[in-house]
Structures are given as structure tokens and as C-alpha cells.
Design an enzyme around this catalytic site. Structure first.
Site, PDB file in Angstrom:
ATOM      1  N   ASN A   1     -15.112   4.411  -8.762  1.00 39.18           N
ATOM      2  CA  ASN A   1     -14.500   4.440 -10.099  1.00 39.18           C
ATOM      3  C   ASN A   1     -14.628   3.098 -10.787  1.00 39.18           C
ATOM      4  OD1 ASN A   1     -13.319   6.971  -9.435  1.00 39.18           O
ATOM      5  ND2 ASN A   1     -11.516   5.969  -8.578  1.00 39.18           N
TER       6      ASN A   1
ATOM      7  N   LYS B   1     -11.714   4.323  -4.110  1.00 40.54           N
ATOM      8  CA  LYS B   1     -11.367   4.074  -2.696  1.00 40.54           C
ATOM      9  C   LYS B   1     -12.604   4.013  -1.799  1.00 40.54           C
ATOM     10  CE  LYS B   1      -6.826   6.119  -3.266  1.00 40.54           C
ATOM     11  NZ  LYS B   1      -6.164   4.850  -3.557  1.00 40.54           N
ATOM     12  N   GLY B   2     -13.551   4.912  -2.051  1.00 42.28           N
ATOM     13  CA  GLY B   2     -14.760   4.917  -1.215  1.00 42.28           C
ATOM     14  C   GLY B   2     -15.570   3.652  -1.418  1.00 42.28           C
TER      15      GLY B   2
ATOM     16  N   ASN C   1     -14.635   0.822  -2.629  1.00 46.29           N
ATOM     17  CA  ASN C   1     -13.905  -0.366  -2.145  1.00 46.29           C
ATOM     18  C   ASN C   1     -14.099  -0.522  -0.629  1.00 46.29           C
ATOM     19  OD1 ASN C   1     -12.921  -0.593  -4.733  1.00 46.29           O
ATOM     20  ND2 ASN C   1     -10.874   0.174  -4.265  1.00 46.29           N
TER      21      ASN C   1
ATOM     22  N   GLY D   1       3.451  -4.149   7.972  1.00 48.24           N
ATOM     23  CA  GLY D   1       2.277  -4.282   8.830  1.00 48.24           C
ATOM     24  C   GLY D   1       1.713  -2.910   9.161  1.00 48.24           C
TER      25      GLY D   1
ATOM     26  N   ALA E   1      -6.363  -1.828  -3.599  1.00 47.29           N
ATOM     27  CA  ALA E   1      -7.435  -1.887  -2.581  1.00 47.29           C
ATOM     28  C   ALA E   1      -6.999  -2.532  -1.268  1.00 47.29           C
ATOM     29  CB  ALA E   1      -8.690  -2.584  -3.098  1.00 47.29           C
ATOM     30  N   ALA E   2      -5.720  -2.887  -1.135  1.00 47.48           N
ATOM     31  CA  ALA E   2      -5.272  -3.497   0.135  1.00 47.48           C
ATOM     32  C   ALA E   2      -5.458  -2.498   1.283  1.00 47.48           C
ATOM     33  CB  ALA E   2      -3.819  -3.931   0.030  1.00 47.48           C
ATOM     34  N   GLY E   3      -5.044  -1.255   1.047  1.00 45.72           N
ATOM     35  CA  GLY E   3      -5.203  -0.227   2.086  1.00 45.72           C
ATOM     36  C   GLY E   3      -6.680   0.044   2.360  1.00 45.72           C
ATOM     37  N   ASP E   4      -7.479   0.050   1.307  1.00 46.60           N
ATOM     38  CA  ASP E   4      -8.926   0.288   1.487  1.00 46.60           C
ATOM     39  C   ASP E   4      -9.538  -0.817   2.346  1.00 46.60           C
ATOM     40  OD1 ASP E   4      -8.604   2.385  -0.308  1.00 46.60           O
ATOM     41  OD2 ASP E   4      -9.187   1.176  -2.033  1.00 46.60           O
TER      42      ASP E   4
ATOM     43  N   GLY F   1      -7.260  -7.257  -8.679  1.00 49.31           N
ATOM     44  CA  GLY F   1      -8.349  -6.292  -8.797  1.00 49.31           C
ATOM     45  C   GLY F   1      -8.766  -5.705  -7.469  1.00 49.31           C
TER      46      GLY F   1
ATOM     47  N   SER G   1     -11.319  -8.653  -5.052  1.00 49.99           N
ATOM     48  CA  SER G   1     -10.312  -9.213  -4.137  1.00 49.99           C
ATOM     49  C   SER G   1     -10.700  -9.039  -2.660  1.00 49.99           C
ATOM     50  CB  SER G   1      -8.960  -8.540  -4.390  1.00 49.99           C
ATOM     51  OG  SER G   1      -8.994  -7.217  -3.923  1.00 49.99           O
TER      52      SER G   1
HETATM   53  O1  RIB Z   1      -7.202   2.211  -3.622  1.00 49.06           O
HETATM   54  C1  RIB Z   1      -7.434   1.608  -4.866  1.00 49.06           C
HETATM   55  C2  RIB Z   1      -8.366   2.446  -5.700  1.00 49.06           C
HETATM   56  O2  RIB Z   1      -7.752   3.690  -5.971  1.00 49.06           O
HETATM   57  C3  RIB Z   1      -8.701   1.880  -7.047  1.00 49.06           C
HETATM   58  O3  RIB Z   1      -9.806   1.016  -7.014  1.00 49.06           O
HETATM   59  C4  RIB Z   1      -8.873   3.117  -7.900  1.00 49.06           C
HETATM   60  O4  RIB Z   1     -10.175   3.284  -8.412  1.00 49.06           O
HETATM   61  C5  RIB Z   1      -8.447   4.285  -7.039  1.00 49.06           C
HETATM   62  O5  RIB Z   1      -9.522   4.925  -6.480  1.00 49.06           O
END
Ligand code: RIB
Length: 311
Positions: free
Chosen positions: A15, A44-45, A47, A228, A254-257, A292, A296
Site C-alpha cells: 500500500n 503489511k506484506g 513492510n 514484549g 509497521a512495528a509488528g511487521d 512511517g 522506519s
Molecule cells: O502494519 C502497518 C501497515 O498496515 C501499513 O503500512 C498500512 O499500509 C497497513 O497495511
């Protein structure tokens, strides 16, 4: 697998993120003024693909963008991180996915996604991408669930481990993911999947057990935000806790990604999920301390520096 680059296939969403920084999101009917806005590559993908590539993975991305300017920017951006985009299709009928993300002063965000071309990914796209050899496949739930199940079945038949990040929360059939290698929700996704409100380690463990029973996953890893991560291993009734690093949070996007991608790649590299989770906590901490999604995501050298500064 020490010494060799891990070959990862990421099947998922991509995205353009429209990010606005503001003090507080508006109530219904209210208007508030933002401080700044920017267009930032996300999804998500994508990232997870970028995070894995920056940590040394040999990454292939499978997904769809629209045949539009955002699609071109996002595809070029993946290539700039040496990601193989041979299976990133350009779709003439749908726009590139867009996420609208207001970020409040304390780093809290909300994410609204228009999936567009992400929803048009086909079995054929997946078949083509899976003709190559991979050490593992990472997926999320920002593409149609049928495609997730389809890719999982193919990977299972081929003996390729699958790591599933269950974001965003969707009503998935865990029975269709029997024998998955790793399933990794955050707290709210864990609640959506199990009905258990996850807000401490005990409730995290209950949810992890329920997820493991329903999916027969080898590992369940719950991302518990500032706390954590919690690991539950099949056949082992005890859980393990990996406390997060304390950092000043600017933006949690995007922390989880970044955590999932780092855990996947290091699990294969080290042959050990525990060290991989400890490393992924450092990656997540660096990610939340910056603005971002993809800008990031840290490189391996930055993670090493961070880890040595915390010793
Ligand atoms: O996990 C973060 C992401 O969720 C963002 O970058 C957004 O595009 C959504 O997919």
C-alpha cells in the site's frame, strides 16, 4: 543455515500510506488540523519484505499493485531494497492499495485500508511465485483469505514452513492452517481469534494455547506491544516471555511487521526461535522510535549497534 542468505517468499499486501501527524484524532463531527502529512511506502506484506531484506534475507515479493503512479513508486521502492519483484503484478483494473494513517502525538495510530489491487491477487500469481525454491513463506491477512489458505496448502505439500502474521484481524479458519509452523497475532488479533481478552501474560498464555490447539502450530508468538512477546511451543505447557526494550515511541506503524519478518529470518538463520524473538524485539523497538512504515525499518548494522548499546 549460517552463512547463506535465507530465501524468503512474502505473499501479501502493498500500500501507499498517507500519514498525517496530529495532536489527537477528531471525534465524530469534529475537524482538527494536522501538523504534517506524507506519502510513505507501506502495506503489511511489503513492510515484511523490506524488513527481511534489510536484515540480510534474499526476498521475493508476490502481490499486486495498480497500473498507476503509486504502483510504480512502490514497485521501484521494493527493488531499491533488492527485493525480487518478478511476481509483483501490475493490475489494470484496480487501484494500488492505500492506507490512511493518522498518528497522534504519543505515537498511537489508527489504520484505514483501501485494499484495491491487493484483493485481486490470484492463485495463478501464487503458483508462479512458488515455482522457485524458498526456505520459508511469510503471509499476513491483508489479501483474500482464500489466497492465504491456497498458498498455505501448497507450501505444506512442498514442506516449506509458513509464518503467518494474523494482521489485520479477520475471522480465519485455524482448521485450514493445520500444522502451520508459526502463527503470530498481536493482542487484539489474538482476542479476535480466540475470544480471550489479551492484556497480560496469563491471558496471553490462555489465548496462545487455544490458538495452538486449533491450528496445531509448532509455535504461537503473541506480540504484546510494550510488554514484549510471548512464545508458546506445541507440546510444552510452559510459556516464555521476551520483554520489550523501552524506547521513546514516535509511531508504531509497521512495528509488528518488522517483528514478524525479523523473527522469521533469524529463526531460519539461527535455527532457534528464542534468539530470533529476542532479536525481533530489538527490530520492533527501532521501528517504533521512527516515523512511517518502510523508512522506519532498520538494517542489520543498526540492530547490532542497538543491541550492543543495550548490553
Ligand atoms: O502494519 C502497518 C501497515 O498496515 C501499513 O503500512 C498500512 O499500509 C497497513 O497495511
Amino acid at each position: 543455515m549460517a552463512g547463506e542468505a535465507i530465501r524468503l517468499l512474502v505473499i501479501g499486501s502493498i500500500n501507499m500510506d498517507l500519514v498525517m501527524e496530529l495532536e489527537k484524532v477528531p471525534e465524530a463531527g469534529e475537524t482538527v488540523l494536522g501538523r504534517s502529512y506524507s506519502y510513505i511506502p507501506g502495506g503489511k506484506g511489503a513492510n515484511q519484505a523490506v524488513a527481511a531484506a534489510r536484515l540480510g534475507g534474499r526476498v521475493t515479493f508476490c502481490g499486486r499493485v495498480g497500473n498507476d503512479s503509486n504502483g510504480k513508486i512502490l514497485s521501484d521502492n521494493l527493488r531499491a531494497d533488492n527485493i525480487d519483484t518478478s511476481f509483483l503484478e501490475s493490475d489494470d483494473e484496480h487501484q494500488t492499495g492505500l492506507a490512511v494513517i493518522p498518528v497522534e502525538a504519543d505515537g498511537e495510530n489508527r489504520i484505514m485500508v483501501f485494499p484495491g489491487a491487493n484483493d485481486a491477487i490470484t492463485r495463478c500469481d501464487i503458483d508462479r511465485a512458488m515455482e522457485q525454491t524458498y526456505d520459508a513463506i511469510i503471509m499476513q491477512l491483508e489479501i483474500p483469505l482464500d489466497m492465504v489458505y491456497y498458498a498455505f496448502d501448497k507450501a505444506k505439500a512442498a514442506g516449506i514452513p509458513v509464518i503467518l502474521d494474523t494482521g489485520p484481524a479477520k475471522d480465519i479458519s485455524l482448521a485450514k492452517l493445520k500444522g502451520i509452523h508459526v502463527i503470530s497475532p498481536n493482542e487484539s488479533e489474538a482476542r479476535a481469534l480466540t475470544g480471550i481478552k489479551v492484556d497480560d501474560w496469563d491471558s496471553g498464555l490462555k489465548a496462545a494455547k487455544k490458538l495452538a490447539d486449533a491450528s496445531d502450530a509448532t509455535y504461537v508468538v503473541i506480540k504484546m506491544g510494550k510488554r514484549g512477546a510471548l512464545l508458546y511451543e506445541k507440546g510444552n505447557d510452559a510459556h516464555e516471555i521476551f520483554p520489550a526494550y523501552r524506547v521513546k515511541a514516535l509511531d508504531s506503524t509497521a512495528a509488528g511487521d518488522s517483528f514478524t519478518a525479523a523473527m522469521a529470518i533469524k529463526m531460519l538463520e539461527y535455527g532457534d526461535i528464542r534468539s530470533a524473538i529476542a532479536y525481533a524485539n530489538a527490530v520492533g523497538a527501532l521501528c517504533v522510535s521512527r516515523m512511517g512504515a518502510q523508512p522506519s525499518l532498520p538494517r542489520a548494522e543498526e540492530v547490532e549497534q542497538f543491541l550492543s548499546s543495550r548490553e
